[in-house]
Design a protein around this motif. Structure first.
Motif, PDB file in Angstrom:
ATOM      1  N   GLU A 161       0.780  -1.267  -0.063  1.00 33.46           N
ATOM      2  CA  GLU A 161       0.030   0.009  -0.022  1.00 33.46           C
ATOM      3  C   GLU A 161       0.810   1.316   0.100  1.00 33.46           C
ATOM      4  N   LEU A 162       0.288   2.252  -0.598  1.00 35.61           N
ATOM      5  CA  LEU A 162       1.198   3.614  -0.756  1.00 35.61           C
ATOM      6  C   LEU A 162      -0.181   4.650  -0.237  1.00 35.61           C
ATOM      7  N   LEU A 163       0.261   5.546   0.971  1.00 33.66           N
ATOM      8  CA  LEU A 163      -0.914   6.489   1.085  1.00 33.66           C
ATOM      9  C   LEU A 163      -0.229   7.803   0.414  1.00 33.66           C
ATOM     10  N   VAL A 164      -1.195   8.607  -0.316  1.00 34.67           N
ATOM     11  CA  VAL A 164      -0.678   9.747  -1.047  1.00 34.67           C
ATOM     12  C   VAL A 164      -1.740  10.954  -0.823  1.00 34.67           C
ATOM     13  N   PRO A 166      -4.140  13.286  -2.283  1.00 36.10           N
ATOM     14  CA  PRO A 166      -4.980  13.330  -3.664  1.00 36.10           C
ATOM     15  C   PRO A 166      -4.391  13.827  -4.757  1.00 36.10           C
ATOM     16  N   GLY A 167      -3.830  15.123  -4.245  1.00 35.19           N
ATOM     17  CA  GLY A 167      -3.292  16.101  -5.403  1.00 35.19           C
ATOM     18  C   GLY A 167      -2.349  15.492  -6.182  1.00 35.19           C
ATOM     19  N   HIS A 168      -1.338  14.603  -5.412  1.00 33.77           N
ATOM     20  CA  HIS A 168      -0.352  14.072  -5.739  1.00 33.77           C
ATOM     21  C   HIS A 168      -0.462  12.731  -6.555  1.00 33.77           C
ATOM     22  N   VAL A 169      -1.612  12.420  -6.726  1.00 30.96           N
ATOM     23  CA  VAL A 169      -1.865  11.296  -7.731  1.00 30.96           C
ATOM     24  C   VAL A 169      -2.133  11.494  -8.983  1.00 30.96           C
ATOM     25  N   GLY A 170      -0.910  11.218  -9.704  1.00 33.06           N
ATOM     26  CA  GLY A 170      -1.163  11.478 -11.255  1.00 33.06           C
ATOM     27  C   GLY A 170      -1.618  10.438 -11.862  1.00 33.06           C
ATOM     28  N   MET A 171      -1.340   9.096 -11.871  1.00 33.65           N
ATOM     29  CA  MET A 171      -1.814   7.979 -12.822  1.00 33.65           C
ATOM     30  C   MET A 171      -1.560   6.994 -12.217  1.00 33.65           C
ATOM     31  N   PHE A 172      -2.294   5.860 -12.572  1.00 30.43           N
ATOM     32  CA  PHE A 172      -2.070   4.498 -12.013  1.00 30.43           C
ATOM     33  C   PHE A 172      -2.738   3.381 -12.916  1.00 30.43           C
ATOM     34  N   GLU A 173      -2.090   2.131 -12.908  1.00 38.06           N
ATOM     35  CA  GLU A 173      -2.663   1.233 -13.760  1.00 38.06           C
ATOM     36  C   GLU A 173      -4.173   0.608 -13.123  1.00 38.06           C
ATOM     37  N   ASP A 174      -5.068  -0.044 -14.012  1.00 37.22           N
ATOM     38  CA  ASP A 174      -6.409  -0.060 -13.344  1.00 37.22           C
ATOM     39  C   ASP A 174      -6.365  -1.398 -12.396  1.00 37.22           C
ATOM     40  N   SER A 175      -5.194  -2.104 -12.273  1.00 34.13           N
ATOM     41  CA  SER A 175      -5.085  -3.294 -11.540  1.00 34.13           C
ATOM     42  C   SER A 175      -4.842  -2.790  -9.980  1.00 34.13           C
ATOM     43  N   VAL A 176      -4.511  -1.610 -10.025  1.00 37.58           N
ATOM     44  CA  VAL A 176      -4.060  -0.909  -8.426  1.00 37.58           C
ATOM     45  C   VAL A 176      -5.356  -0.495  -7.898  1.00 37.58           C
ATOM     46  N   GLY A 177      -5.726  -0.769  -6.421  1.00 35.53           N
ATOM     47  CA  GLY A 177      -6.713  -0.588  -5.794  1.00 35.53           C
ATOM     48  C   GLY A 177      -6.838   0.834  -5.289  1.00 35.53           C
ATOM     49  N   GLU A 179      -8.663   4.079  -2.847  1.00 41.80           N
ATOM     50  CA  GLU A 179      -9.712   4.682  -2.335  1.00 41.80           C
ATOM     51  C   GLU A 179      -9.573   5.733  -1.325  1.00 41.80           C
ATOM     52  N   ILE A 180     -10.291   6.611  -0.862  1.00 41.76           N
ATOM     53  CA  ILE A 180      -9.994   7.873  -0.046  1.00 41.76           C
ATOM     54  C   ILE A 180     -10.090   7.614   1.323  1.00 41.76           C
ATOM     55  N   THR A 181      -9.075   7.760   2.097  1.00 40.45           N
ATOM     56  CA  THR A 181      -9.328   7.441   3.576  1.00 40.45           C
ATOM     57  C   THR A 181      -8.922   8.748   4.250  1.00 40.45           C
ATOM     58  N   THR A 182      -9.135   8.836   5.493  1.00 38.17           N
ATOM     59  CA  THR A 182      -8.916  10.085   6.479  1.00 38.17           C
ATOM     60  C   THR A 182      -7.988   9.549   7.764  1.00 38.17           C
ATOM     61  N   ILE A 183      -6.937  10.437   7.813  1.00 39.29           N
ATOM     62  CA  ILE A 183      -5.982  10.291   8.961  1.00 39.29           C
ATOM     63  C   ILE A 183      -6.633  11.162   9.901  1.00 39.29           C
ATOM     64  N   ALA A 199      -5.201   9.238  -0.336  1.00 39.84           N
ATOM     65  CA  ALA A 199      -5.570   8.170  -1.197  1.00 39.84           C
ATOM     66  C   ALA A 199      -4.718   6.957  -0.827  1.00 39.84           C
ATOM     67  N   ARG A 200      -5.447   5.947  -0.537  1.00 41.04           N
ATOM     68  CA  ARG A 200      -4.710   4.614  -0.242  1.00 41.04           C
ATOM     69  C   ARG A 200      -4.580   3.841  -1.809  1.00 41.04           C
ATOM     70  N   LEU A 201      -3.523   3.751  -2.265  1.00 40.96           N
ATOM     71  CA  LEU A 201      -3.372   3.030  -3.539  1.00 40.96           C
ATOM     72  C   LEU A 201      -2.676   1.486  -2.885  1.00 40.96           C
ATOM     73  N   SER A 202      -3.285   0.413  -3.593  1.00 41.28           N
ATOM     74  CA  SER A 202      -2.837  -0.827  -3.102  1.00 41.28           C
ATOM     75  C   SER A 202      -2.559  -1.586  -4.520  1.00 41.28           C
ATOM     76  N   GLY A 203      -1.106  -2.564  -4.424  1.00 36.94           N
ATOM     77  CA  GLY A 203      -0.979  -3.284  -5.601  1.00 36.94           C
ATOM     78  C   GLY A 203      -1.669  -4.494  -5.725  1.00 36.94           C
ATOM     79  N   PRO A 204      -1.432  -4.986  -6.826  1.00 38.77           N
ATOM     80  CA  PRO A 204      -0.236  -4.911  -7.824  1.00 38.77           C
ATOM     81  C   PRO A 204      -0.412  -3.848  -8.629  1.00 38.77           C
ATOM     82  N   GLY A 205       0.530  -3.324  -9.060  1.00 36.18           N
ATOM     83  CA  GLY A 205       0.361  -2.374 -10.422  1.00 36.18           C
ATOM     84  C   GLY A 205       1.305  -1.192 -10.318  1.00 36.18           C
ATOM     85  N   LYS A 206       1.578  -0.412 -11.140  1.00 39.02           N
ATOM     86  CA  LYS A 206       2.494   0.788 -11.186  1.00 39.02           C
ATOM     87  C   LYS A 206       1.501   2.221 -10.884  1.00 39.02           C
TER      88      LYS A 206
END
Length: 230
Positions: A161-164, A166-177, A179-183, A199-206
């Motif tokens: 997983e990668l927590l990002v 939202p404004g820094h999310v540029g692009m990702f493959e559709d295999s990547v999960g 969701e928006i989460t709150t800390i 934004a919580r991005l979860s693998g697999p994918g680029k």
């Protein structure tokens, strides 16, 4: 078709079209053109050389119209300049797969490419009341995507997983999960309130991240803008 990306800080995408070739984009993306190039604008569909998914106003930021740039009996050239300092990436979209990009990422693509709204989250405080929107780039073919600032890439393993922000999310493959989460417990100094949206991005994918966010840029220049009069 030959493409070339010129420059570094404010790059320009230059595409040379052979007779009969075409690319499709939103009308206000074109910067300059030469040769035997015909422009055909339509609402929703581009027509002729493939299916074009409806580009909603929220996704494209430029209305419901799309423009097809086609070379006629002779070759031609079209060029698309970046709107902000950053990078323009050429992306191959395999049939049956897709890329998800930020709301203003899509520059242009071959006629087979389809653009639709992938996700919309009501984060008006971060994005000026428009929410957080992702473009889905599918259908196969080649697309060109604009990202802000420097580009950092990660290849996530299954379950990683990668927590990002939202404004820094540029692009990702559709295999990547995604969701928006709150800390909780983190004071959001930029937008106010208790809690930080990530934004919580979860693998697999680029994943492609962008270092320049529109909200961050607006916040940085706001003190230097003239105040309202009257």
């Amino acid at each position: 078709m030959q493409s070339k990306i010129i420059g570094t800080t404010l790059p320009v995408l230059e595409i040379r079209l052979d007779p009969g070739e075409a690319v499709v984009g939103v009308p206000d993306q074109l910067s300059w053109m030469s040769g035997d190039v015909t422009l055909t604008t339509a609402m929703g569909g581009a027509g002729g050389g493939g299916v074009w998914g409806l580009v909603s106003r929220a996704v494209s930021g430029g209305g419901l119209f799309t423009t097809r740039f086609a070379a006629g009996h002779a070759s031609g050239l079209v060029a698309f300049a970046a709107h902000l300092p950053g990078a323009i990436l050429e992306v191959a979209v395999p049939p049956g797969r897709a890329m998800l990009a930020h709301r203003h990422g899509f520059v242009c693509g071959t006629p087979e490419v389809e653009i639709t709204t992938a996700a919309q989250t009501a984060l008006g405080g971060l994005f000026g009341g428009e929410g957080f929107v992702l473009q889905r780039i599918g259908g196969g073919g080649t697309a060109w995507v604009e990202l802000g600032g420097e580009v950092v890439t990660y290849t996530l393993e299954p379950g990683q997983e990668l927590l990002v922000h939202p404004g820094h999310v540029g692009m990702f493959e559709d295999s990547v999960g995604f969701e928006i989460t709150t800390i909780k417990g983190v004071r959001n100094a930029l937008f106010g309130g208790d809690g930080l949206f990530l934004a919580r991005l979860s693998g697999p994918g680029k994943v492609w991240l962008q270092t320049l966010t529109t909200a961050g840029l607006a916040h940085a220049v706001a003190p230097y803008l003239p105040g309202k009069q009257g």
